[in-house]
Design a protein around this motif. Structure first.
Motif, PDB file in Angstrom:
ATOM      1  N   ASN A 144      23.048   5.248 -61.807  1.00 60.02           N
ATOM      2  CA  ASN A 144      23.271   3.870 -61.877  1.00 60.02           C
ATOM      3  C   ASN A 144      24.048   3.297 -62.976  1.00 60.02           C
ATOM      4  N   THR A 145      24.173   4.011 -63.977  1.00 61.28           N
ATOM      5  CA  THR A 145      24.924   3.669 -65.262  1.00 61.28           C
ATOM      6  C   THR A 145      26.528   3.906 -64.667  1.00 61.28           C
ATOM      7  N   ALA A 147      27.652   3.693 -61.538  1.00 61.65           N
ATOM      8  CA  ALA A 147      27.788   2.697 -60.496  1.00 61.65           C
ATOM      9  C   ALA A 147      27.880   1.492 -60.494  1.00 61.65           C
ATOM     10  N   ILE A 148      26.920   0.998 -61.521  1.00 60.18           N
ATOM     11  CA  ILE A 148      26.682  -0.522 -61.417  1.00 60.18           C
ATOM     12  C   ILE A 148      27.656  -1.280 -62.383  1.00 60.18           C
ATOM     13  N   GLN A 149      27.708  -0.724 -63.643  1.00 59.49           N
ATOM     14  CA  GLN A 149      28.360  -1.632 -64.853  1.00 59.49           C
ATOM     15  C   GLN A 149      29.770  -1.557 -64.411  1.00 59.49           C
ATOM     16  N   ASN A 150      30.394  -0.845 -63.576  1.00 56.76           N
ATOM     17  CA  ASN A 150      31.700  -1.042 -63.607  1.00 56.76           C
ATOM     18  C   ASN A 150      31.969  -1.920 -62.121  1.00 56.76           C
ATOM     19  N   ASN A 151      30.958  -2.310 -61.385  1.00 56.83           N
ATOM     20  CA  ASN A 151      31.170  -3.016 -60.169  1.00 56.83           C
ATOM     21  C   ASN A 151      30.100  -4.223 -60.262  1.00 56.83           C
ATOM     22  N   LEU A 152      30.296  -4.988 -61.230  1.00 57.76           N
ATOM     23  CA  LEU A 152      29.329  -6.341 -61.440  1.00 57.76           C
ATOM     24  C   LEU A 152      29.630  -7.198 -60.302  1.00 57.76           C
ATOM     25  N   PRO A 202      20.330  -5.661 -56.742  1.00 53.33           N
ATOM     26  CA  PRO A 202      19.210  -6.260 -56.704  1.00 53.33           C
ATOM     27  C   PRO A 202      18.586  -7.032 -57.782  1.00 53.33           C
ATOM     28  N   TYR A 203      17.609  -7.539 -57.597  1.00 51.43           N
ATOM     29  CA  TYR A 203      16.883  -8.540 -58.524  1.00 51.43           C
ATOM     30  C   TYR A 203      16.900  -7.989 -60.189  1.00 51.43           C
ATOM     31  N   TRP A 204      16.378  -6.685 -60.220  1.00 52.81           N
ATOM     32  CA  TRP A 204      16.186  -6.386 -61.547  1.00 52.81           C
ATOM     33  C   TRP A 204      17.604  -5.963 -62.254  1.00 52.81           C
ATOM     34  N   VAL A 205      18.621  -5.460 -61.419  1.00 50.28           N
ATOM     35  CA  VAL A 205      19.651  -5.253 -62.215  1.00 50.28           C
ATOM     36  C   VAL A 205      20.317  -6.649 -62.462  1.00 50.28           C
ATOM     37  N   SER A 213      23.099   4.795 -74.287  1.00 51.13           N
ATOM     38  CA  SER A 213      22.113   5.154 -73.201  1.00 51.13           C
ATOM     39  C   SER A 213      22.700   6.091 -72.546  1.00 51.13           C
ATOM     40  N   PHE A 214      21.925   7.048 -72.066  1.00 50.03           N
ATOM     41  CA  PHE A 214      22.273   8.386 -71.371  1.00 50.03           C
ATOM     42  C   PHE A 214      22.031   7.641 -69.501  1.00 50.03           C
TER      43      PHE A 214
END
Length: 769
Positions: A59-60, A62-67, A72-75, A92-93
């Motif tokens: 998740n770390t 994949a997500i923060q580099n592709n905002l 999903p809702y929680w992200v 955060s690891f």
């Protein structure tokens, strides 16, 4: 050979060579916070935690580099710096969902295949799979992504098969999805979504394959589009069929970006896409004509093909599945109550219990779709009390295969509560169902009793002499210790085993269990009374080595459900008062350790103790738990005190549902040493003039009982009805605000009897009696 390899020396030298601290030194320091135990770390939790944080690491990355993707809702909420759910990444690891662990399961009777729906309608059709999302795009370029909306309307309907309806709106863009599990004519299970959308200017309803779910990334490596059949084949194994007028299909991989970026562009058709990063996405566009509603039906199957069924086949399969569900739900004890919120939550909780007990009993449909004796026994108790004997027996019949040769009922190493719980639920089953437990279950009872003798600690002069060993017990109490929770379950289980063995004509074994229960009770009481905490407060901490803290909640099991002490026992009263004063946040129990959230099932357990004490504050706890329920009537294991989203465990926790069912049931009828206590939780607002409040039929030790209450002026009319009556019934009427009455008689003679009680001056005048 492996055991002779000097692992400790290798680890020490490797860590020194690469500049790391010695992991063995760190582990040794961590263990010093615990009592010595044969199981130092909970392997099951370590295994689950490793999988959890492995995904969190993905998740770390994949997500923060592709905002700019649709997440999903929680992200969406956790990555918004202006949202209360925002979680900084910093050092955060891994990045995991700790603020909105909420979802609702759909499924079929007697099946462990569950789809889940998140708070904005994201559908995860299979266990821990990728998901399907739905969007609306109008011709002017305005887009509605439900996961990015601040509000949505969601509800769970259980009249037929459970289905989740989600409604979203942004200006003139409207979307509704209805999600349920269905059955094909050939018996194949699948998840069905009916999506409807409209917009004034015209546009598109978009169905999209998403490489994630409510816990994070779930890889999609390949998508193959079959336009002729209207299907996507995902990862060469699972199939999604789209039934409706599809105008176009789009696919994309990680290098190209999210498929949402391609909507509105002219792109070359690509029937198949592969993605080395596992982030393939797809979209199907269905035309919305101006001022009209577009409908798309989507079927997701775990198989490579979905058989084509005509409308008659579909209807026939629906009727068959609905009939099975109706038959199963029809066994539940019925609640009639003017308080619609309490009644609806009760019905939905019963639905959760039925859904999550296909064979084994699961605490949840997703994160906790696995087996623990602790959860299973407590949930089985609620199933018994609402009349679901068949589901309970089915689960109990699987217990023997998990018993070791030494007699230990093993689901997780280092948890010493299971043997007591299993013996207790075996006895509860025979008493309430009116039939013997399966032969293979009783065959393990002797070994289970003998196991206690071999496990008790012999350490004269210590406060844990005679107790069960140190372990991590119910894991949220803290580090390994000699937890009273385990010992109270042992005493309750052995006392139950004595009754069980007597019923089976095994008097010697019954006496052995009884003597062992007495001996363990003496050890536990001596331990408690020698504790400085008891001398200071007369309360019970979590263990002989602990001060009063939130872990002390475990010691209240001595009161509910085990009733090891008389109602009003000073140790219970002082403990519950301390917990209420020091461990409640915003009206609910806050578990500091591990869960770090508002815990509904433990709040309801405290309410049970208050109800037994005759303390009317129990009702405030029930009302608060009702407020904490999701729009679909579910509770996650723990709730974030600020966002009020799930922050621990499964987003639909069956233990919480079980405790809601039990508290509502006990408010109407509960038992104290063979005496039926009627209406001790039926408050005045549940008794409007001319309205009946009733519960039943619910199994009791003297037969299945239904009680009804109706207020007529200053009189209360109470009806007691039995079926499957079994011996003599003692009863006590204890409705707050009305005179207390007592009686005794055969259950048969009491069937359909009516008792009248007059209102007292104190009715409704005090919040505590």
């Amino acid at each position: 050979m492996v055991k002779w390899i000097p692992w400790q020396l290798i680890a020490k030298r490797a860590s020194k060579a690469y500049g790391f601290s010695n992991p063995l030194d760190t582990l040794d320091r961590v263990r010093r916070f615990s009592q010595p135990s044969e199981t130092a770390e909970p392997i099951e939790l370590l295994r689950a935690g490793f999988a959890f944080h492995s995904r969190g690491l993905v998740n770390t990355k994949a997500i923060q580099n592709n905002l700019d993707w649709v997440w999903p809702y929680w992200v969406t909420r956790q990555f918004d710096p202006k949202d209360v759910s925002f979680v900084p990444r910093a050092f955060s690891f891994s990045h995991i969902n700790l603020t909105h662990r909420n979802w609702t399961a759909v499924g079929l009777p007697n099946s462990s295949a569950y789809g889940i729906v998140d708070p904005r309608g994201l559908v995860t059709p299979f266990h821990d799979s990728w998901s399907i999302d739905f969007w609306v795009v109008d011709d002017e370029g305005k887009v509605m992504f439900p996961s990015q909306l601040p509000d949505a309307e969601q509800a769970l309907a259980i009249d037929e098969l459970p289905c989740v309806r989600t409604r979203c709106e942004r200006d003139d863009l409207r979307l509704q999805t209805i999600v349920r599990s269905t059955l094909a004519e050939n018996g194949q299970e699948r998840v069905e979504v009916v999506a409807q959308a409209s917009c004034e200017s015209g546009g598109y309803l978009v169905a999209s394959l998403r490489p994630y779910n409510p816990e994070g990334i779930q890889f999609i490596d390949r998508i193959e589009t079959d336009e002729e059949r209207g299907e996507w084949r995902v990862n060469d194994s699972q199939t999604v069929r789209l039934i409706g007028d599809i105008e176009g299909y789009l696919v994309s991989n990680y290098e190209q970006g999210d498929v949402s970026h391609l909507i509105g562009d002219v792109v070359e058709k690509a029937p198949r896409i592969e993605c080395s990063a596992g982030m393939a996405t797809a979209a199907a566009l269905s035309r919305i004509e101006p001022g009209r509603t577009c409908q798309l039906r989507v079927l997701a199957s775990p198989e490579r093909t979905i058989p084509v069924s005509d409308s008659k086949d579909v209807k026939r399969s629906e009727r068959r599945a609905n009939a099975i569900w109706a038959e199963s739900m029809g066994r539940n004890a019925r609640l009639e109550l003017s308080d619609n919120r309490v009644k609806t939550l009760y019905d939905q909780a019963c639905s959760t219990l039925v859904l999550l007990s296909p064979e084994d009993i699961y605490p949840g449909p997703y994160t906790y779709r696995r087996f623990w004796f602790r959860d299973a026994c407590l949930i089985a108790h609620a199933l018994l009390r609402i009349g679901q004997h068949e589901a309970c027996r089915r689960a109990l019949s699987r217990f023997p295969e998990r018993q070791t040769l030494k007699g230990y009922y093993l689901s997780q190493e280092g948890e010493w509560d299971s043997n007591g719980q299993v013996l207790w639920i075996y006895e509860q089953y025979e008493q309430l169902a009116g039939e013997a437990i399966p032969e293979e279950c009783y065959a393990g009872v002797r070994k289970a009793i003998n196991w206690f003798n071999g496990m008790r600690v012999s350490a004269e002069g210590t406060r844990w002499h005679g107790l069960l060993p140190a372990g991590f017990s119910a894991e949220h109490f803290g580090p390994n210790d000699y937890y009273y929770w385990d010992d109270f379950w042992a005493i309750g289980g052995l006392e139950a085993a004595a009754q069980l063995c007597l019923r089976h004509g095994d008097e010697n074994l019954a006496q052995k269990a009884s003597n062992l229960a007495v001996d363990m009770r003496q050890s536990v009481e001596a331990s408690i009374e020698s504790n400085p905490v008891f001398h200071k407060r007369s309360s019970m901490p979590a263990s002989p080595n602990r001060r009063m803290d939130s872990g002390a909640i475990g010691s209240l099991v001595s009161d509910y459900p085990l009733q090891l002490f008389d109602a009003g026992d000073v140790r219970v009263r002082r403990s519950v008062e301390w917990i209420l004063e020091n461990c409640f946040v915003d009206g609910a129990f806050f578990q500091d350790m591990i869960h770090s959230g508002l815990n509904v099932y433990l709040t309801l357990d405290v309410a049970q103790t208050l109800l037994r004490l005759g303390d009317r504050r129990w009702r405030g706890l029930l009302d608060r738990c009702a407020e904490l329920a999701s729009p679909t009537g579910q509770w996650p294991e723990a709730i974030h005190p600020i966002t009020l989203g799930g922050c621990m465990g499964d987003g639909q926790h069956a233990w919480a549902a079980a405790e809601w069912v039990m508290l509502v049931r006990n408010a109407f009828v509960r038992e104290e040493k063979g005496c039926l206590v009627l209406g001790s939780g039926v408050e005045s607002d549940w008794l409007p003039e001319g309205k009946t409040a009733s519960f039943g039929y619910t199994p009791t030790s003297v037969g299945d009982c239904r009680v009804s209450f109706e207020r007529k002026g200053d009189r209360l009319e109470v009806s007691i009805d039995f079926r499957k009556e079994n011996g003599t019934a003692r009863w006590r009427l204890a409705v707050p605000g009305y005179e207390n009455l007592k009686g005794v008689g055969s259950a048969r003679a009491m069937a359909s009897s009516v008792v009248e009680a007059r209102e007292t001056v104190a009715n409704g005048a005090s919040s505590r009696s």
